[in-house]
Write a protein that holds these residues in place. Structure first.
Motif, PDB file in Angstrom:
ATOM      1  N   VAL A 103      36.685  13.923  64.631  1.00 28.42           N
ATOM      2  CA  VAL A 103      36.044  12.756  64.025  1.00 28.42           C
ATOM      3  C   VAL A 103      35.936  11.654  65.072  1.00 28.42           C
ATOM      4  CG1 VAL A 103      36.064  11.101  62.128  1.00 28.42           C
ATOM      5  CG2 VAL A 103      37.137  13.347  61.822  1.00 28.42           C
ATOM      6  N   HIS A 104      34.729  11.110  65.247  1.00 30.08           N
ATOM      7  CA  HIS A 104      34.511  10.010  66.185  1.00 30.08           C
ATOM      8  C   HIS A 104      34.797   8.691  65.474  1.00 30.08           C
ATOM      9  CE1 HIS A 104      31.725  12.530  69.002  1.00 30.08           C
ATOM     10  NE2 HIS A 104      32.909  13.066  68.816  1.00 30.08           N
ATOM     11  N   ALA A 105      36.067   8.478  65.165  1.00 26.20           N
ATOM     12  CA  ALA A 105      36.534   7.256  64.517  1.00 26.20           C
ATOM     13  C   ALA A 105      38.037   7.176  64.740  1.00 26.20           C
ATOM     14  CB  ALA A 105      36.216   7.261  63.026  1.00 26.20           C
ATOM     15  N   SER A 106      38.569   5.976  64.636  1.00 26.49           N
ATOM     16  CA  SER A 106      40.011   5.801  64.742  1.00 26.49           C
ATOM     17  C   SER A 106      40.736   6.648  63.706  1.00 26.49           C
ATOM     18  CB  SER A 106      40.360   4.324  64.528  1.00 26.49           C
ATOM     19  OG  SER A 106      41.739   4.163  64.236  1.00 26.49           O
ATOM     20  N   GLY A 107      41.850   7.241  64.101  1.00 25.82           N
ATOM     21  CA  GLY A 107      42.647   7.987  63.145  1.00 25.82           C
ATOM     22  C   GLY A 107      43.122   7.130  61.986  1.00 25.82           C
ATOM     23  N   LEU A 108      43.304   5.832  62.236  1.00 21.18           N
ATOM     24  CA  LEU A 108      43.701   4.923  61.158  1.00 21.18           C
ATOM     25  C   LEU A 108      42.580   4.765  60.142  1.00 21.18           C
ATOM     26  CD1 LEU A 108      45.418   2.137  63.307  1.00 21.18           C
ATOM     27  CD2 LEU A 108      46.500   4.125  62.231  1.00 21.18           C
ATOM     28  N   ARG A 109      41.335   4.751  60.608  1.00 20.79           N
ATOM     29  CA  ARG A 109      40.182   4.715  59.702  1.00 20.79           C
ATOM     30  C   ARG A 109      40.168   5.962  58.816  1.00 20.79           C
ATOM     31  NH1 ARG A 109      37.069   0.176  58.562  1.00 20.79           N
ATOM     32  NH2 ARG A 109      36.153  -0.777  60.421  1.00 20.79           N
ATOM     33  N   VAL A 110      40.490   7.097  59.407  1.00 18.32           N
ATOM     34  CA  VAL A 110      40.469   8.359  58.660  1.00 18.32           C
ATOM     35  C   VAL A 110      41.536   8.345  57.562  1.00 18.32           C
ATOM     36  CG1 VAL A 110      40.773  10.856  58.846  1.00 18.32           C
ATOM     37  CG2 VAL A 110      39.503   9.623  60.618  1.00 18.32           C
ATOM     38  N   ILE A 111      42.720   7.851  57.905  1.00 20.72           N
ATOM     39  CA  ILE A 111      43.775   7.754  56.892  1.00 20.72           C
ATOM     40  C   ILE A 111      43.357   6.796  55.776  1.00 20.72           C
ATOM     41  CG2 ILE A 111      46.125   6.957  56.442  1.00 20.72           C
ATOM     42  CD1 ILE A 111      46.097   9.630  57.824  1.00 20.72           C
ATOM     43  N   GLU A 112      42.826   5.636  56.134  1.00 17.17           N
ATOM     44  CA  GLU A 112      42.438   4.659  55.120  1.00 17.17           C
ATOM     45  C   GLU A 112      41.357   5.217  54.202  1.00 17.17           C
ATOM     46  OE1 GLU A 112      41.868  -0.032  55.234  1.00 17.17           O
ATOM     47  OE2 GLU A 112      40.072   1.002  55.948  1.00 17.17           O
ATOM     48  N   ASN A 113      40.411   5.958  54.755  1.00 12.82           N
ATOM     49  CA  ASN A 113      39.368   6.561  53.925  1.00 12.82           C
ATOM     50  C   ASN A 113      39.973   7.530  52.906  1.00 12.82           C
ATOM     51  OD1 ASN A 113      36.312   7.369  53.581  1.00 12.82           O
ATOM     52  ND2 ASN A 113      37.435   9.290  53.806  1.00 12.82           N
ATOM     53  N   PHE A 114      40.981   8.285  53.326  1.00 17.09           N
ATOM     54  CA  PHE A 114      41.665   9.220  52.437  1.00 17.09           C
ATOM     55  C   PHE A 114      42.306   8.479  51.257  1.00 17.09           C
ATOM     56  CE2 PHE A 114      45.334  11.844  51.187  1.00 17.09           C
ATOM     57  CZ  PHE A 114      44.782  13.109  51.132  1.00 17.09           C
ATOM     58  N   LEU A 115      42.710   7.233  51.491  1.00 19.51           N
ATOM     59  CA  LEU A 115      43.387   6.446  50.465  1.00 19.51           C
ATOM     60  C   LEU A 115      42.433   5.729  49.521  1.00 19.51           C
ATOM     61  CD1 LEU A 115      46.038   4.702  52.782  1.00 19.51           C
ATOM     62  CD2 LEU A 115      46.293   6.861  51.518  1.00 19.51           C
ATOM     63  N   ASP A 116      41.135   5.800  49.798  1.00 25.20           N
ATOM     64  CA  ASP A 116      40.144   5.020  49.059  1.00 25.20           C
ATOM     65  C   ASP A 116      39.628   5.780  47.845  1.00 25.20           C
ATOM     66  OD1 ASP A 116      38.180   3.176  48.332  1.00 25.20           O
ATOM     67  OD2 ASP A 116      36.712   4.037  49.712  1.00 25.20           O
ATOM     68  N   ILE A 117      39.987   5.309  46.669  1.00 23.97           N
ATOM     69  CA  ILE A 117      39.532   5.945  45.437  1.00 23.97           C
ATOM     70  C   ILE A 117      38.097   5.547  45.114  1.00 23.97           C
ATOM     71  CG2 ILE A 117      40.018   6.235  42.975  1.00 23.97           C
ATOM     72  CD1 ILE A 117      42.889   5.380  43.527  1.00 23.97           C
ATOM     73  N   ALA A 118      37.712   4.326  45.452  1.00 22.82           N
ATOM     74  CA  ALA A 118      36.438   3.768  44.998  1.00 22.82           C
ATOM     75  C   ALA A 118      35.216   4.513  45.519  1.00 22.82           C
ATOM     76  CB  ALA A 118      36.348   2.290  45.401  1.00 22.82           C
ATOM     77  N   HIS A 119      35.365   5.245  46.629  1.00 22.62           N
ATOM     78  CA  HIS A 119      34.184   5.913  47.197  1.00 22.62           C
ATOM     79  C   HIS A 119      33.875   7.258  46.536  1.00 22.62           C
ATOM     80  CE1 HIS A 119      37.070   8.410  49.463  1.00 22.62           C
ATOM     81  NE2 HIS A 119      36.068   9.172  49.834  1.00 22.62           N
ATOM     82  N   PHE A 120      34.742   7.744  45.665  1.00 27.30           N
ATOM     83  CA  PHE A 120      34.558   9.074  45.087  1.00 27.30           C
ATOM     84  C   PHE A 120      33.172   9.290  44.468  1.00 27.30           C
ATOM     85  CE2 PHE A 120      39.392   9.826  44.177  1.00 27.30           C
ATOM     86  CZ  PHE A 120      39.614  10.013  45.526  1.00 27.30           C
ATOM     87  N   PRO A 121      32.704   8.399  43.580  1.00 23.59           N
ATOM     88  CA  PRO A 121      31.420   8.679  42.913  1.00 23.59           C
ATOM     89  C   PRO A 121      30.215   8.644  43.844  1.00 23.59           C
ATOM     90  CG  PRO A 121      32.663   6.955  41.765  1.00 23.59           C
ATOM     91  CD  PRO A 121      33.290   7.145  43.100  1.00 23.59           C
ATOM     92  N   PHE A 122      30.344   7.944  44.945  1.00 28.16           N
ATOM     93  CA  PHE A 122      29.197   7.710  45.821  1.00 28.16           C
ATOM     94  C   PHE A 122      29.127   8.694  46.994  1.00 28.16           C
ATOM     95  CE2 PHE A 122      30.853   3.700  44.072  1.00 28.16           C
ATOM     96  CZ  PHE A 122      29.814   3.406  43.203  1.00 28.16           C
ATOM     97  N   VAL A 123      30.286   9.162  47.460  1.00 27.60           N
ATOM     98  CA  VAL A 123      30.330  10.090  48.601  1.00 27.60           C
ATOM     99  C   VAL A 123      30.557  11.525  48.140  1.00 27.60           C
ATOM    100  CG1 VAL A 123      31.511  10.622  50.780  1.00 27.60           C
ATOM    101  CG2 VAL A 123      31.177   8.235  50.103  1.00 27.60           C
TER     102      VAL A 123
END
Length: 291
Positions: free
Chosen positions: A106-126
């Motif tokens: 992934v061409h992104a910070s590993g911290l960004r990847v962890i935070e995305n995993f924690l994000d519930i709000a994106h489920f319906p859209f992604v």
């Protein structure tokens, strides 16, 4: 005096990152021939010797690095890690299946990847039609805390309606979630299981930071499912993660901002807020922006 360190290397004072156990690949990929990888800007080699022991070497170092074999992964550290990687008691239950889902660059910070995993709000859209769907987009209130006794971030009482919560699901359900961040680049999700009303499935995301703005993600699942073909389980999880990767690689900045003024959170982002506050307290610098 000019600092001539390579920009991909971790700051020597970034102990919260240097002294962690980090995954560097799946055990089934380590053999007699050297495997090459990278961790925190340092080139590594891993090789399994005839006696079965794995040795990990780092460029510029004469002594081998510490090694642990756990949860289907090979772990190492560039600093002084705890005696063993994180504890996942559920993983040792005899009827759980270990499902290693393949490593993804992934061409992104590993911290960004962890935070995305924690994000519930994106489920319906992604993850439309799988982990969520419109018009059911509201994130119900949940509880977030930094557990000081174990130095981890947890979120409990999370729930979200999902059309297909797992590969073995056949109808939509309100999935129950518990999130656990065990170290800056390691997180787990305990999720209601369609095959067991009491015990949850466990989905882990082990992230290997290779550079401040790049990483390798190693998803691992510990499932109560003795029916589904292994390939189908892997494909289901990979489909979800590859949907996330498209979003992650288009986020700017690539590093995770830790200044609370950098991005405006909503009520649904309380877990992200706690994660960033925890990282800032730990003075994590690798993959982060502080100003």
């Amino acid at each position: 005096m000019t600092d001539t360190r390579h920009p991909d290397l971790a700051d020597p004072d970034d102990r919260a990152v240097l002294d962690c156990w980090h995954p560097i690949g799946f055990l089934d990929g380590i053999g007699a021939h050297r495997t090459h990888t990278r961790l925190l800007g340092v080139d590594l080699t891993a090789r399994r010797h005839r006696d079965g022991a794995i040795v990990v070497g780092a460029a510029g170092r004469s002594d081998p690095l510490p090694v642990a074999e756990r949860y289907g992964c090979l772990w190492t550290s560039l600093g002084t890690p705890p005696a063993a990687p994180l504890s996942i008691p559920d993983a040792d239950e005899p009827d759980r299946r270990l499902v290693c889902c393949g490593s993804v660059e992934v061409h992104a910070s590993g911290l960004r990847v962890i935070e995305n995993f924690l994000d519930i709000a994106h489920f319906p859209f992604v993850h439309t039609g799988i982990l969520g769907a419109e018009p059911q987009t509201e994130v119900a209130r949940y509880h977030t805390e930094i557990r000081r006794d174990v130095d981890e971030v947890w979120a409990t009482e999370c729930r979200f309606h999902q059309p297909q919560a797992a590969h073995s699901s056949h109808t939509g359900v309100e999935a129950q979630y518990v999130y656990r961040v065990a170290s800056p680049f390691v997180t787990l999700l305990y999720k209601s299981c369609p095959n067991d009303p009491v015990r949850p499935d466990v989905i882990a995301l082990f992230v290997q930071p290779t550079a401040p703005d790049r990483c390798r993600a190693h998803p691992v699942m510990f499932l109560i499912d003795d029916v589904s073909p292994q390939a189908d389980l892997i494909q289901f999880q990979q489909r979800i993660f590859l949907q996330d990767r498209i979003i992650l690689e288009n986020q700017r900045p690539r590093l995770l901002p830790l200044d609370p003024r950098a991005e405006i959170p909503t009520r649904a982002d309380s877990l992200s807020v706690a994660y960033r506050r925890w990282l800032k307290e730990k003075q994590v610098r690798y993959g982060a922006v502080h100003t």
